[in-house]
Design an enzyme around this catalytic site. Structure first.
Site, mmCIF file in Angstrom:
data_model
loop_
_atom_site.group_PDB
_atom_site.id
_atom_site.type_symbol
_atom_site.label_atom_id
_atom_site.label_comp_id
_atom_site.label_asym_id
_atom_site.label_seq_id
_atom_site.Cartn_x
_atom_site.Cartn_y
_atom_site.Cartn_z
ATOM 1 N N PHE A 251 -11.380 10.355 5.307
ATOM 2 C CA PHE A 251 -12.597 10.758 5.579
ATOM 3 C C PHE A 251 -12.853 10.591 7.137
ATOM 4 C CE2 PHE A 251 -12.695 9.312 1.028
ATOM 5 C CZ PHE A 251 -13.132 10.821 0.393
ATOM 6 N N PRO B 21 0.562 4.749 4.665
ATOM 7 C CA PRO B 21 0.915 4.083 5.744
ATOM 8 C C PRO B 21 -0.041 3.832 7.043
ATOM 9 C CG PRO B 21 1.773 6.225 5.605
ATOM 10 C CD PRO B 21 1.129 5.867 4.205
ATOM 11 N N THR C 12 1.024 -1.134 0.037
ATOM 12 C CA THR C 12 -0.084 0.119 -0.076
ATOM 13 C C THR C 12 0.803 1.120 -0.053
ATOM 14 O OG1 THR C 12 -1.623 1.308 1.220
ATOM 15 C CG2 THR C 12 -0.157 -0.017 2.494
ATOM 16 N N SER C 13 0.235 2.293 -0.568
ATOM 17 C CA SER C 13 1.008 3.637 -0.623
ATOM 18 C C SER C 13 0.591 4.487 0.518
ATOM 19 C CB SER C 13 0.935 4.237 -1.680
ATOM 20 O OG SER C 13 -0.721 4.734 -2.139
ATOM 21 N N ARG D 296 -12.171 -1.930 7.631
ATOM 22 C CA ARG D 296 -10.900 -2.568 7.732
ATOM 23 C C ARG D 296 -10.770 -3.674 8.621
ATOM 24 N NH1 ARG D 296 -8.577 1.673 7.038
ATOM 25 N NH2 ARG D 296 -8.668 1.456 4.860
ATOM 26 N N GLU E 182 -3.893 1.394 -10.417
ATOM 27 C CA GLU E 182 -5.321 1.539 -10.130
ATOM 28 C C GLU E 182 -6.156 1.763 -11.318
ATOM 29 O OE1 GLU E 182 -7.184 2.845 -6.967
ATOM 30 O OE2 GLU E 182 -5.292 2.615 -5.674
ATOM 31 N N ASP F 259 -8.519 -2.055 -1.101
ATOM 32 C CA ASP F 259 -8.940 -1.040 -1.457
ATOM 33 C C ASP F 259 -10.275 -0.542 -0.917
ATOM 34 O OD1 ASP F 259 -7.227 -0.941 -4.188
ATOM 35 O OD2 ASP F 259 -8.699 0.798 -4.478
ATOM 36 N N LYS G 209 -2.927 2.821 6.540
ATOM 37 C CA LYS G 209 -3.796 1.725 6.445
ATOM 38 C C LYS G 209 -3.011 0.289 6.834
ATOM 39 C CE LYS G 209 -5.464 0.844 2.162
ATOM 40 N NZ LYS G 209 -6.218 0.971 0.670
#
Ligand code: ITT
Length: 191
Positions: free
Chosen positions: A145, A12, A9-10, A171, A38, A67, A14
């Site tokens: 968000f 951090p 993942t880009s 998640r 993507e 995602d 997450k």
């Protein structure tokens, strides 16, 4: 022996949320940053599956990607698969503007984990968290968000009560489904 799994993942934030959710089950998450494509698709599942296959090609080991998106009922599910773009462009203030005067503020977060076990064996795990869009941004924790999302049955945003977020989030629920798979049939696949 702990299970090891790569997580590409880009983002951090997450990576930390996924690592914390999986650590108590003895799964060791190795965060890697990869430039992944993507694709434009109308479902998070398709975007995640494509990314997982690409990540597998690059890593050569079982690897997972995730995602996520925010789906607002009154906006017919927008921003949904466009969440990343919308966050980068109009941000939380822009979303609140779109929601000005809107009475039905129902929304949900959805997370899709795609685990590539090989080039053509991708398993999908999803999690959702229902709630509503706040009237204004509140709270400093979390990311994205979080300051405008109030989970169902709660009165504070994810950014005001980050501990609560990590108990009930999309998640967390997707990782729970991933864990059930590992327990039932996947353990040997990751060793
Ligand atoms: P990847 O490299 O893993 O794709 P990303 O940050 O682009 O990282 P997503 O595309 O999955 O992640 O997320 C889309 C947007 O939705 C992202 O810009 C976040 O701001 C937001 N988002 C995702 N998960 C969130 C969460 O748990 N809380 C708040 N906002 C979230």
């Amino acid at each position: 022996m702990p299970l090891h799994i790569y997580f590409a993942t880009s983002n951090p934030h997450k990576a930390v949320e996924i690592r914390n959710a999986l650590q108590k089950y003895g799964v060791d998450v190795k965060h890697i940053e990869l430039e992944l494509t993507e694709i434009q698709a109308d479902e998070l599942e398709k975007v995640a599956e494509f990314k997982a296959k690409e990540a597998y090609r690059l890593v050569g080991h079982p690897v997972m990607v995730e995602d996520a998106g925010l789906f607002i009922h009154a906006l017919k599910g927008f921003p949904g698969v466009y969440s990343s773009y919308v966050y980068r462009t109009i941000g939380n203030e822009g979303v609140l503007k779109l929601m000005e005067g809107v009475e039905n503020r129902a929304a949900k977060f959805k997370a899709v984990i795609a685990l590539a076990l090989s080039q053509d064996d991708v398993r999908i795990f999803t999690g959702e968290c229902h709630g509503m869009i706040a009237e204004k941004q509140r709270g400093k924790e979390g990311f994205g968000f979080d300051p405008i999302f109030i989970p169902e049955g709660h009165d504070r945003t994810f950014a005001e009560d980050y501990e609560y977020k990590n108990q009930v989030s999309h998640r967390k629920r997707a990782t729970q489904s991933f864990i059930n798979f590992i327990k039932e049939e996947g353990k040997h696949l990751l060793e």
